[in-house]
Design an enzyme around this catalytic site. Structure first.
Site, PDB file in Angstrom:
ATOM      1  N   ASP A  25       0.734  -1.291   0.006  1.00  0.00           N
ATOM      2  CA  ASP A  25      -0.021   0.076   0.303  1.00  0.00           C
ATOM      3  C   ASP A  25       0.738   1.268   0.043  1.00  0.00           C
ATOM      4  O   ASP A  25       0.567   2.077  -0.749  1.00  0.00           O
ATOM      5  CB  ASP A  25      -0.918   0.079   1.060  1.00  0.00           C
ATOM      6  CG  ASP A  25      -2.062  -1.038   1.219  1.00  0.00           C
ATOM      7  OD1 ASP A  25      -1.848  -1.848   0.188  1.00  0.00           O
ATOM      8  OD2 ASP A  25      -3.036  -0.994   1.956  1.00  0.00           O
ATOM      9  N   GLU A  49       0.946 -10.328  11.049  1.00  0.00           N
ATOM     10  CA  GLU A  49       0.878  -9.479   9.829  1.00  0.00           C
ATOM     11  C   GLU A  49       2.190  -9.243   8.988  1.00  0.00           C
ATOM     12  O   GLU A  49       2.477  -9.665   7.978  1.00  0.00           O
ATOM     13  CB  GLU A  49      -0.219  -8.278   9.800  1.00  0.00           C
ATOM     14  CG  GLU A  49      -0.221  -7.799   8.515  1.00  0.00           C
ATOM     15  CD  GLU A  49      -1.225  -6.369   8.401  1.00  0.00           C
ATOM     16  OE1 GLU A  49      -1.467  -5.997   7.153  1.00  0.00           O
ATOM     17  OE2 GLU A  49      -1.523  -6.167   9.711  1.00  0.00           O
TER      18      GLU A  49
END
Length: 426
Positions: free
Chosen positions: A168, A397
């Site tokens: 991102d 994550e």
């Protein structure tokens, strides 16, 4: 047989995040179905239940758009804990969708995932009809990419929003992202920073630009014949393209085995053309591939993991060897491979989303590509580093490459799936 304790923990995480026909990445932070998360998660699920793994991909493709695009989020349920939610995208109203989705896509790893599932299947014949139906849908998605994101037919596609890349807020996007305005966006409240440390997340300035692009595309009614040329952000990402090209090549092989010769030929041609075009992204100075800003026409001076992920595609052997050497050089600056950015770059940030941390899904694809190209030692080092990170930080994550500190969400689905894959390979 005694199962590896990591396998048992990974299987428990997959079960915890299972919603019946799809998984969520993790509770709270990501409460919906994400595109490439699901496809990679299916690889781990297949070690437990092959039919359930195929269902994961089928559920995603049940929400393929009429033009062939597969969105990056499917909003199966309402949950105001995530922003931007379905009301911001507004695709259900504009396009008449029965289930709201986002309006952009994500790395097209489905072709690779389906081919691998079928290659390993204990009873591929029993799954063949389901696989054929998915081959048709994945081929439509590949065709959409070349129509909507490669309008001049160069063989490589552009992403129009950083979220499409899966990376991102990569440093790769910084310069081009400065072209994206921030004026006129609607007021908003972020939710991600309520679930994770704000110091590890994209900045407000980046989020403003993310939202400007969403609002711009929404104003064009999500018409994919218009979005490419209307976007001030057009990035040819080698990692994204490598995923597409590997999926094309693998889908071609699977289609051949299933007797779908026309689809096989089309995807083999796409892969060959794209691999040749990837050479335009090679940087001798950096010893890896770089992004190209399609608006300016220039390569981006940012040696990120996207250029290493390019080795996931069937690139020339010499390029794969150079990528292995590049990873070896990076290993001298970090404790854990593979950092998402070069630690020697002053812009490196060890714990901020995609600007330094290690992600096991990326490690998996890099290692897979290198092993396929004969770089077995480099692939082994990456697999070992990945499992060492589970020792250091659990099933997070992502991780700080310097000390293994876990970051982002916990009990993370695709991390668990990749651990199962690494254990299988060992």
């Amino acid at each position: 047989m005694t199962l590896h304790p990591y396998f048992e923990k990974a299987a428990a995480i997959l079960a915890e995040n299972d919603r019946g026909s799809y998984t969520v990445p993790t509770k709270g932070l990501y409460p919906f179905q994400w595109n490439w998360d699901s496809c990679l998660t299916a690889l781990g699920q297949a070690a437990i239940d092959e039919s359930r793994a195929l269902t994961e991909i089928e559920t995603l493709f049940d929400h393929q758009w009429s033009d062939g695009m597969v969105p990056h989020i499917v909003f199966h349920v309402m949950d105001d804990g995530y922003f931007p939610g379905p009301d911001v995208w507004d695709t259900a109203r504009i396009l008449g969708l029965s289930t709201p989705t986002s309006g952009i896509t994500q790395p097209p790893v489905a072709g690779f995932a389906l081919a691998r599932l079928m290659e390993r299947s204990a009873d591929a014949d029993a799954l063949a009809d389901r696989a054929r139906a998915l081959v048709v849908k994945i081929n439509r998605w590949h065709d959409w990419f070349l129509r909507a994101r490669d309008p001049r037919g160069e063989g490589l596609v552009a992403i129009l929003h950083p979220w499409e890349s899966g990376r991102d807020n990569s440093i790769d996007w910084d310069e081009a992202f400065d072209r994206v305005p921030t004026d006129g966006i609607a007021p908003y409240t972020r939710r991600d920073t309520q679930h994770a440390d704000p110091a590890h997340r994209p900045t407000k300035a980046q989020y403003d630009r993310y939202l400007w692009l969403v609002e711009r595309f929404r104003s064009l009614n999500w018409d994919n014949t218009k979005l490419h040329d209307a976007s001030p952000f057009q990035m040819v990402d080698p990692g994204f393209n490598a995923i597409l090209l590997r999926s094309c090549a693998d889908l071609a092989d699977l289609a051949d085995r299933l007797g779908m010769t026309q689809i096989a030929a089309a995807n083999r041609d796409r892969a060959a053309k794209g691999i040749a075009a990837m050479e335009s992204l090679w940087s001798e100075r950096h010893g890896q591939y770089l992004c190209r800003d399609r608006v300016s026409g220039e390569l981006v001076d940012s040696a990120s993991v996207g250029g290493l992920l390019a080795g996931f595609a069937p690139v020339p052997e010499g390029r794969a060897a150079a990528l292995a050497a590049r990873i070896d050089k990076l290993s001298r600056g970090v404790r854990y491979l593979v950092p998402s950015h070069d630690p020697a770059d002053p812009r490196f940030d060890a714990r901020r989303y995609w600007r330094g941390p290690v992600w096991l899904i990326v490690n998996y694809m890099i290692a897979d590509g290198l092993a396929r190209a004969g770089q077995a030692e480099a692939a082994r080092r990456i697999r070992e580093a990945s499992l060492d990170l589970i020792d250091a930080g659990g099933f997070a994550e992502y991780y700080d490459p310097l000390d293994g500190t876990p970051c982002g969400g916990g009990s993370f689905t695709w991390t668990a799936a990749m651990v199962i894959e690494f254990l299988r390979e060992e």
